[in-house]
Structures are given as structure tokens and as C-alpha cells.
Design an enzyme around this catalytic site. Structure first.
Site, short mmCIF file in Angstrom:
data_model
loop_
_atom_site.label_atom_id
_atom_site.label_comp_id
_atom_site.label_asym_id
_atom_site.label_seq_id
_atom_site.Cartn_x
_atom_site.Cartn_y
_atom_site.Cartn_z
N SER A 130 0.82 -1.21 0.00
CA SER A 130 0.00 0.00 0.00
C SER A 130 0.85 1.25 0.00
CB SER A 130 -0.84 0.07 1.27
OG SER A 130 -1.53 -1.10 1.49
N HIS A 151 -1.73 -2.74 -6.96
CA HIS A 151 -2.37 -2.42 -5.69
C HIS A 151 -3.89 -2.53 -5.80
CE1 HIS A 151 -3.34 0.70 -2.39
NE2 HIS A 151 -3.12 -0.46 -1.84
N GLU A 163 -4.31 0.15 -8.73
CA GLU A 163 -3.22 1.06 -9.05
C GLU A 163 -2.03 0.22 -9.49
OE1 GLU A 163 -3.90 4.85 -6.03
OE2 GLU A 163 -2.97 3.05 -5.24
N ASN A 201 -4.20 6.13 -1.37
CA ASN A 201 -3.84 6.14 0.05
C ASN A 201 -3.26 7.49 0.48
OD1 ASN A 201 -4.77 3.61 0.48
ND2 ASN A 201 -2.79 2.60 0.45
N1 CAA Z 1 -15.22 -9.56 0.53
C1 CAA Z 1 -15.92 -9.82 -0.60
N2 CAA Z 1 -17.08 -9.22 -0.90
C2 CAA Z 1 -17.58 -8.36 -0.01
C3 CAA Z 1 -16.93 -8.04 1.20
C4 CAA Z 1 -15.70 -8.70 1.46
N3 CAA Z 1 -14.98 -8.44 2.57
N4 CAA Z 1 -17.67 -7.14 1.88
C5 CAA Z 1 -18.76 -6.90 1.13
N5 CAA Z 1 -18.69 -7.64 -0.01
C6 CAA Z 1 -19.66 -7.64 -1.11
C7 CAA Z 1 -20.99 -8.22 -0.70
O1 CAA Z 1 -21.03 -9.62 -0.90
C8 CAA Z 1 -21.94 -7.50 -1.63
O2 CAA Z 1 -21.88 -8.10 -2.91
P1 CAA Z 1 -23.16 -8.14 -3.89
O3 CAA Z 1 -23.52 -6.70 -4.13
O4 CAA Z 1 -22.62 -8.81 -5.09
O5 CAA Z 1 -24.19 -8.89 -3.15
C9 CAA Z 1 -21.34 -6.11 -1.76
O6 CAA Z 1 -19.94 -6.27 -1.44
C10 CAA Z 1 -21.96 -5.10 -0.82
O7 CAA Z 1 -21.79 -5.59 0.50
P2 CAA Z 1 -22.81 -5.38 1.70
O8 CAA Z 1 -24.20 -5.25 1.15
O9 CAA Z 1 -22.55 -6.42 2.73
O10 CAA Z 1 -22.33 -4.06 2.40
P3 CAA Z 1 -22.19 -2.60 1.85
O11 CAA Z 1 -23.06 -2.28 0.72
O12 CAA Z 1 -22.23 -1.80 3.07
O13 CAA Z 1 -20.69 -2.58 1.26
C11 CAA Z 1 -18.36 -2.31 1.41
C12 CAA Z 1 -19.60 -2.94 2.03
C13 CAA Z 1 -18.13 -2.92 0.04
C14 CAA Z 1 -17.20 -2.61 2.33
C15 CAA Z 1 -18.60 -0.76 1.26
O14 CAA Z 1 -18.99 -0.25 2.49
C16 CAA Z 1 -17.41 -0.01 0.74
O15 CAA Z 1 -17.11 -0.02 -0.43
N6 CAA Z 1 -16.70 0.70 1.67
C17 CAA Z 1 -15.53 1.48 1.35
C18 CAA Z 1 -14.32 0.60 1.39
C19 CAA Z 1 -13.05 1.33 1.05
O16 CAA Z 1 -12.93 2.54 1.16
N7 CAA Z 1 -12.03 0.55 0.64
C20 CAA Z 1 -10.72 1.07 0.36
C21 CAA Z 1 -9.84 0.97 1.58
S1 CAA Z 1 -8.26 1.59 1.30
C22 CAA Z 1 -7.46 0.35 0.53
O17 CAA Z 1 -7.97 -0.68 0.25
C23 CAA Z 1 -6.09 0.65 0.15
C24 CAA Z 1 -5.07 0.30 1.15
O18 CAA Z 1 -3.95 0.14 0.72
C25 CAA Z 1 -5.33 0.24 2.57
P1 NAD Z 2 -3.20 -9.26 6.73
O1 NAD Z 2 -2.51 -9.08 8.02
O2 NAD Z 2 -4.67 -9.39 6.74
O3 NAD Z 2 -2.61 -10.51 5.94
C1 NAD Z 2 -1.25 -10.76 5.75
C2 NAD Z 2 -1.10 -12.25 5.54
O4 NAD Z 2 0.23 -12.53 5.11
C3 NAD Z 2 -1.33 -13.06 6.82
O5 NAD Z 2 -2.31 -14.02 6.58
C4 NAD Z 2 0.04 -13.67 7.12
O6 NAD Z 2 -0.07 -14.95 7.68
C5 NAD Z 2 0.65 -13.73 5.73
N1 NAD Z 2 2.11 -13.79 5.71
C6 NAD Z 2 2.96 -13.06 6.46
N2 NAD Z 2 4.24 -13.39 6.15
C7 NAD Z 2 4.18 -14.32 5.17
C8 NAD Z 2 5.13 -15.05 4.43
N3 NAD Z 2 6.43 -14.87 4.65
N4 NAD Z 2 4.72 -15.93 3.50
C9 NAD Z 2 3.41 -16.12 3.27
N5 NAD Z 2 2.45 -15.46 3.94
C10 NAD Z 2 2.82 -14.57 4.87
O7 NAD Z 2 -2.75 -8.03 5.83
P2 NAD Z 2 -3.49 -7.39 4.57
O8 NAD Z 2 -4.37 -6.31 5.05
O9 NAD Z 2 -4.03 -8.46 3.72
O10 NAD Z 2 -2.26 -6.69 3.83
C11 NAD Z 2 -1.43 -7.39 2.94
C12 NAD Z 2 -0.73 -6.42 2.02
O11 NAD Z 2 -1.70 -5.75 1.23
C13 NAD Z 2 0.04 -5.34 2.72
O12 NAD Z 2 1.16 -5.02 1.97
C14 NAD Z 2 -0.95 -4.19 2.76
O13 NAD Z 2 -0.33 -2.96 2.88
C15 NAD Z 2 -1.61 -4.35 1.40
N6 NAD Z 2 -2.96 -3.80 1.29
C16 NAD Z 2 -3.82 -3.83 2.33
C17 NAD Z 2 -5.11 -3.31 2.17
C18 NAD Z 2 -6.09 -3.33 3.29
O14 NAD Z 2 -7.11 -2.61 3.23
N7 NAD Z 2 -5.91 -4.11 4.32
C19 NAD Z 2 -5.50 -2.80 0.92
C20 NAD Z 2 -4.59 -2.83 -0.14
C21 NAD Z 2 -3.32 -3.31 0.06
#
Ligand code: CAA
Ligand code: NAD
Length: 602
Positions: A130, A151, A163, A201
Site C-alpha cells: 500500500s 495495488h 493502481e 492512500n
Molecule cells: N469480501 C468480498 N465481498 C464483499 C466483502 C468482502 N470483505 N464485503 C462486502 N462484499 C460484497 C458483498 O457480498 C456485496 O456483494 P453483492 O452486491 O454482489 O451482493 C457487496 O460487497 C456489498 O456488501 P454489503 O451489502 O454487505 O455491504 P455494503 O453495501 O455496506 O458494502 C463495502 C460494504 C463494500 C465494504 C462498502 O462499504 C465499501 O465499499 N466501503 C468502502 C471501502 C473502502 O474505502 N475501501 C478502500 C480501503 S483503502 C485500501 O484498500 C487501500 C489500502 O492500501 C489500505
Molecule cells: P493481513 O494481516 O490481513 O494478511 C497478511 C497475511 O500474510 C497473513 O495471513 C500472514 O499470515 C501472511 N504472511 C505473512 N508473512 C508471510 C510469508 N512470509 N509468506 C506467506 N504469507 C505470509 O494483511 P493485509 O491487510 O491483507 O495486507 C497485505 C498487504 O496488502 C500489505 O502489503 C498491505 O499494505 C496491502 N494492502 C492492504 C489493504 C487493506 O485494506 N488491508 C489494501 C490494499 C493493500
């Protein structure tokens, strides 16, 4: 290493995918590939983690079956395409490997080093990091040219953005093939350079961290912070619930990396994040984060000791029968409509008979539209219009129980009005301002009854937007706050409480994020289209930042951003020079047919 000087090489055939790490992201990524017919080899670090990864996949596809989005046979076929292993050597036949292990540079580099001796020289190696440097990760492999960032967003099966992060050494053919692969998955790729946080992000985490600081500083409750962004901006989830979905350990690492690279104080992880991570409160994955969940990996929130008690519902401590509204503009008209529709007699005051008549005309028009669409009736319209009394004299407000003012956003104009209301209104009447940026306490101090003055920040258009921010000053009486909360619920709105600081909750969280988007554009890191796409399809936001800025108006956004900067003196809140220039040039957005985009032909 491939010879990069010869003509374009034959594209690889990508049929087997390796996914390393089957946690929150890895399991989702494996599902996406398997859904699209690819053979997937999922690798985890031990049997326990592997079983958990398999469970994620079974659970997620099981839910799709339950919702009749997939048949049980299709589920079995999908899961049948995935093989599970705890040995990296089982990736020997993979054409494309993506790692999604913990956000740690050392762990990731270790994996890319090991892969060297395992995969074929042609295989493409991707990281789902990320925020970490893809370039640095790539140097662990003997062929950094085949390493790329891919990503996905959480949940990977749902969010349509990917991305693609190219480093300075990523081969063009690798980029082209990965782009085609992402498109074959039905996802939208956006290509960007290797900078901590990439597009989404970088913009998201400043906002998330700010929300955590608000929570940590007890500026508002977790429920109110989250409700504010859902109901004020139409976000699918609030920032704290989103952090629980992302995982607080991952979020902490992302912020830490962004801070280390940019030294932006606003990215320094809020201290409570570290405490929660140390305590094992990682969010949904451990069943506890900002909220408490039914169990690990459950999305269902259960009550805990911070959940507001159902018996503690706010009560109307003041009797509210007749409501006064001062103003005849967009907000005032909407507020008049909201109260009248909720059964209140409304006395509204304008500066001229024409303006007063305009309110009735606007509400009539709004009803006619609803009647046309079958959402209301002539009787309902007549009833609501019958509750309205217009006046051009503030003196007529002497008997109302609550006054909401929605006049010009000018402190002098507002304080003068409050001086007048103080003289006119009966003792005990609540005096509310709907200011979006001025200090409520200044209005309160213009009266001899600051305890009765409160902010009621409605959102535009008031009849549609659910949110009202209830802003109590240091002087506001608790009964007044409670009555206002109860009243807001009674008129069918979602009330959130906060203190009297610039931007309250929503604007304080929203505008610095919009400003950051402008800075990113200004720095030529990404185009407005790519940034809008990233935020809409990566984070499911209803509008991209530039679409929203053009709707809100760049002048309004600049004014709010300036207020925030002046109040908090946060260097990171300083308005982006490009925003200032657009305003100077008169490019205010849709209203002038030009803002970040040109609307003259539309
Ligand atoms: N895995 C797979 N599918 C999922 C899921 C999960 N964890 N959570 C929800 N879904 C699916 C559901 O099955 C449902 O699918 P259908 O429409 O096909 O039936 C759909 O998503 C909608 O789900 P819900 O009705 O249960 O719930 P919702 O409408 O409230 O949506 C959500 C849930 C998809 C999480 C929505 O709230 C959302 O998009 N939130 C924003 C999430 C966001 O911002 N993500 C980016 C985070 S940052 C990132 O990812 C980058 C990083 O590096 C950290
Ligand atoms: P997580 O903690 O849910 O999962 C990480 C997994 O990696 C665990 O199941 C762990 O057992 C496994 N693992 C650790 N070391 C390992 C190894 N050496 N070999 C095989 N498996 C190993 O974390 P996450 O949220 O899935 O994040 C994973 C990556 O994706 C990170 O780089 C994170 O920054 C990125 N990412 C996270 C998100 C998010 O919303 N959580 C979104 C996009 C990208």
C-alpha cells in the site's frame, strides 16, 4: 535479464497465478483471479494461516451463493481452481506472482529474494504493498525490471480500481501485460509512479488519521464521526469503521511509511493507533478495533461499553411547538420545508415581501416535483404550506420556541442578528445558527443568554441530506444540547454532536482531503481524471475530489480551507496555490462553467 533493446517481446501467456499471503487482501485477490478462470496457487506461512485463508475464501464465495450471485457448482469450481500451500516452491509454474503479506519491507524483500530461485525468468512479480517503495522491493530480486506494484483495494472482489505502480526500471512489456491482465479481471487500472501511498492512500490516509485524532481528542464519538461522513458526504462507511476494515496494523504501517517519506506531520500516526495495535485491537480481523465485532473476521458490530445506551436517548427538555427561521436563501428555504414537513408551524423572516414569497414558491415547486414523481400529494402540499407564516419583521419571532438562522455567512451580520434575537425572543427560546464555518460562540456572546445558543449545521439540500451537526459551545446548556439532539431526530435527521471548532466534523475532514488532491494535481503526480477515478473506484466514494470541488465551488472550498488553516495553523492545511489561482481566475466550478474542468460545452 531480458534484452530491452530488441523489438517488443512476445507477450507472456498468463494462466497460473501465485498469491503469497492469504489475509484480508490476499484471499480477496485469489478470489478475483479464480473467479476469472485463472489457476491460483495460494501460499501462506503456516498451516493455521492457510486454513484461515481458505476459510476467508469459502466464506466470501459462500455469501455470494447465499445472495444468489453464484451457484453452489460455480463456487465449487472457483474453489477448485485454487490450490493451497505453505511452500513458496509451489509457485514454480506461476506466470504471475503477487504478494500480499504484512506491510513490512524486510518480509517483502525476503520473499522477492527467495522467488528468484523458484519462478521462471519470465514470470512477472508483483507486490500489493500500500505504501512501501516498489523500487526497493524490486532490488531484492535479480530482475527488478519484472517487478511491479499491483495495488488492489479492499475488499478486492468489490472495488474496481487497481493502481499499477511502475518503477523507473519496470520494463514496458511488464507494464503493458499487467495492464491487460488487470483489464481482463474487469478492473480499471491507473498507472502511477512509486511514491508512498500512491494516489488513493495518499489522499485517504491523511483523512483517516485526522478522524482518529478527533476520536482520540474526544472531539466527537466514534459513532458521530462515522455518521457524519456517511450522512454528510454519502461515503459508504465512516473513517473509523473503514480503518477497522483495512486493519489497524496495516494502517499504522502505511501512515508510518508515508510520514517517513514526506515528513508531513498530518501523516504521523495518531498515538492511539500504536496503542491499539500493541493491544492486538487490529480491527475486524481480530474482532476488535474502534468497534467490537461478533468475532474475528466478522463485519457485524456488537454493543460494547462505548455504545450509546438505548435508554439514554435524548429528550425534548424544552417544549418546541413553533419554529422560527431567519433567511430566505437556499438553506433557509430547505430548513423551513424540513420543519413544516415534520409537523411544526414555521414562522420565517425575510428582508423583503418578494423574498418571503420566494420561499413559498420554492417549497411549492419542490412539492410539485415530488407530486409529479408520485412521492407526495396535493393534500400534503396544502398541509405543509398551511403551516408557513412569512414575515418581514424579526419582532414576529417573539413567541417561537426555537429560531434557526440561515442568513449570510458573515460574522458581523450574524452577531447583529443574535443581538436582535436576544431582545425579541422569549426567555428559554433556543437560538440556533446554521453557520458552516464561523464560531458559534461569537453568536452566543452577542446575546445575554449564551447558554441558549447552539449550532445546527444542516447540509445542502436540507430536505434531502440526512445530517445535522449539533455544535455546542463552551457555554451551551446541556438541556439545550439534548433538546436539539432530540429535535433533530424528530425531524427525521441524523444528528451528530461536536464542539465549536472550525469545520466541525465534516468540513474539517473533507476539505483538507480535497486540498490534498489539488496539491497532488499541482505536483503532476496524477491527472484529475485518474485521481477522481481512484477515489471513486478504490474507496467507493460517490464523487471524485475534483468533481466535488467543481460542484461545491472553488471559492467556497478556498474560504473553508482558509478558515481551517487559520484556526489550526497546520502547515498541511494551507490552501493549495492552484486552488487560489483558479479562484483568482474566476474558475469557480460548475457555476461559472469552468473549474477544474470545462463545462461550457455541456
Ligand atoms: N469480501 C468480498 N465481498 C464483499 C466483502 C468482502 N470483505 N464485503 C462486502 N462484499 C460484497 C458483498 O457480498 C456485496 O456483494 P453483492 O452486491 O454482489 O451482493 C457487496 O460487497 C456489498 O456488501 P454489503 O451489502 O454487505 O455491504 P455494503 O453495501 O455496506 O458494502 C463495502 C460494504 C463494500 C465494504 C462498502 O462499504 C465499501 O465499499 N466501503 C468502502 C471501502 C473502502 O474505502 N475501501 C478502500 C480501503 S483503502 C485500501 O484498500 C487501500 C489500502 O492500501 C489500505
Ligand atoms: P493481513 O494481516 O490481513 O494478511 C497478511 C497475511 O500474510 C497473513 O495471513 C500472514 O499470515 C501472511 N504472511 C505473512 N508473512 C508471510 C510469508 N512470509 N509468506 C506467506 N504469507 C505470509 O494483511 P493485509 O491487510 O491483507 O495486507 C497485505 C498487504 O496488502 C500489505 O502489503 C498491505 O499494505 C496491502 N494492502 C492492504 C489493504 C487493506 O485494506 N488491508 C489494501 C490494499 C493493500
Amino acid at each position: 535479464m531480458r534484452d530491452m533493446t530488441t523489438s517488443a517481446p512476445e507477450p507472456r501467456t498468463i494462466s497460473t497465478i501465485g498469491v503469497i499471503g492469504l489475509g484480508t487482501m490476499g484471499a480477496g485477490i485469489a478470489e478475483v483471479f479464480a473467479r476469472n478462470g485463472y489457476a491460483v496457487v495460494g501460499v501462506e506461512q503456516n498451516d493455521e494461516a492457510l486454513a484461515r485463508g481458505r476459510q476467508y475464501l469459502e466464506h466470501s464465495t459462500g455469501r455470494a451463493v447465499k445472495r444468489e450471485k453464484m451457484t453452489a457448482e460455480e463456487q465449487a469450481e472457483l474453489l477448485g481452481r485454487i490450490t493451497f500451500s505453505t511452500a513458496l516452491k509451489d509457485l514454480a509454474d506461476a506466470d504471475f506472482v503477487i504478494e500480499a503479506v504484512v506491510e513490512s519491507i524486510d518480509v517483502k524483500k525476503g520473499i522477492f529474494r527467495e522467488l528468484d530461485a523458484i519462478v521462471s525468468p519470465d514470470a512477472i512479480l508483483a507486490t500489493n504493498t500500500s505504501s512501501l517503495s516498489v523500487t526497493e522491493i524490486s532490488t531484492a530480486n535479480s530482475s527488478p525490471g519484472r517487478v511491479i506494484g499491483v495495488h488492489f483495494f479492499n475488499p478486492a472482489p468489490v472495488q474496481n480500481l487497481v493502481e499499477i505502480v511502475r518503477t523507473v526500471v519496470t520494463e514496458q512489456s511488464v507494464l503493458d501485460e499487467v495492464k491487460a491482465l488487470v483489464e481482463a479481471l474487469g478492473k480499471n487500472p491507473v498507472v502511477c509512479g512509486d511514491k508512498a501511498g500512491f494516489i488513493a492512500n495518499t489522499l485517504l490516509f491523511g483523512y483517516l488519521n485526522h478522524a482518529v485524532s478527533m476520536y482520540e481528542g474526544r472531539y466527537a464519538t466514534r459513532e458521530d464521526i462515522d455518521a457524519a461522513m456517511r450522512f454528510g458526504c454519502g461515503y459508504p462507511m465512516g473513517p473509523l469503521a473503514l480503518l477497522d476494515l483495512i486493519g489497524l496494523d496495516t494502517a499504522y504501517e502505511i501512515l508510518e511509511t508515508m510520514y517517513r517519506q514526506g515528513r508531513d506531520r498530518l501523516h504521523a500516526p495518531a498515538p492511539i493507533l500504536k496503542q491499539m495495535v500493541t493491544a492486538g485491537m487490529l480491527g475486524r480481523k481480530t474482532g476488535r478495533g474502534f468497534y467490537t465485532y461478533e468475532g474475528p473476521d466478522s463485519p457485524t458490530v456488537v454493543a460494547d461499553d462505548r455504545t450509546p445506551s438505548a435508554d439514554g436517548q435524548p429528550q425534548l427538555k424544552h417544549d418546541i411547538k413553533q419554529v422560527g427561521v431567519v433567511g430566505t436563501g437556499t438553506m433557509a428555504t430547505g430548513i423551513v420545508e424540513v420543519f413544516a414537513k415534520s409537523g411544526y408551524d414555521v414562522l420565517y423572516v425575510g428582508r423583503s415581501a418578494d423574498k418571503v414569497d420566494g420561499v413559498v414558491a420554492a417549497i411549492t415547486k419542490s412539492f410539485d416535483k415530488q407530486i409529479q414523481r408520485g412521492r407526495s400529494t396535493e393534500e400534503a402540499k396544502a398541509e405543509v404550506l398551511g403551516r408557513l407564516t412569512g414575515s418581514t419583521s424579526l419582532d414576529d419571532l417573539e413567541d417561537v420556541d426555537l429560531v434557526v438562522e440561515a442568513i449570510a455567512e458573515d460574522l458581523k451580520v450574524k452577531t447583529t442578528l443574535f443581538e436582535n434575537l436576544d431582545e425579541i425572543c422569549k426567555p428559554g427560546a433556543i437560538l440556533a445558527t446554521t453557520t458552516s464555518s464561523l464560531p458559534v460562540i461569537a453568536c452566543a456572546q452577542a446575546t445575554k443568554r449564551p447558554q441558549d445558543v447552539i449550532g445546527m449545521h444542516f447540509f445542502n439540500p436540507a430536505p434531502i441530506m440526512k445530517l445535522v451537526e449539533i455544535v455546542s459551545t463552551v457555554s451551551t446548556d446541556e438541556d439545550v444540547t439534548e433538546t436539539t439532539r432530540a429535535l433533530v431526530a424528530k425531524i427525521g435527521k441524523v444528528g451528530v454532536s461536536c464542539a465549536d471548532r472550525a469545520g466541525f466534523i465534516v468540513n474539517a475532514l473533507l476539505f483538507p482531503y480535497l486540498n490534498d488532491a489539488v496539491k497532488m494535481l499541482e505536483a503532476h503526480y496524477a491527472t484529475a481524471d485518474d485521481i477522481d477515478l481512484a477515489m471513486k473506484q478504490g474507496c467507493a466514494l460517490p464523487m471524485g475530489p475534483f468533481e466535488l470541488l467543481d460542484v461545491v465551488g472553488n471559492d467556497v472550498s478556498l474560504a473553508i480551507q482558509r478558515e481551517l488553516y487559520l484556526e489550526f495553523r497546520e502547515p498541511g492545511f494551507a490552501p493549495a496555490p492552484l486552488l487560489e489561482h483558479l479562484v483568482t481566475a474566476g474558475y469557480l466550478g460548475r457555476k461559472t462553467k469552468r473549474g477544474f474542468r470545462d463545462y461550457s460545452q455541456r
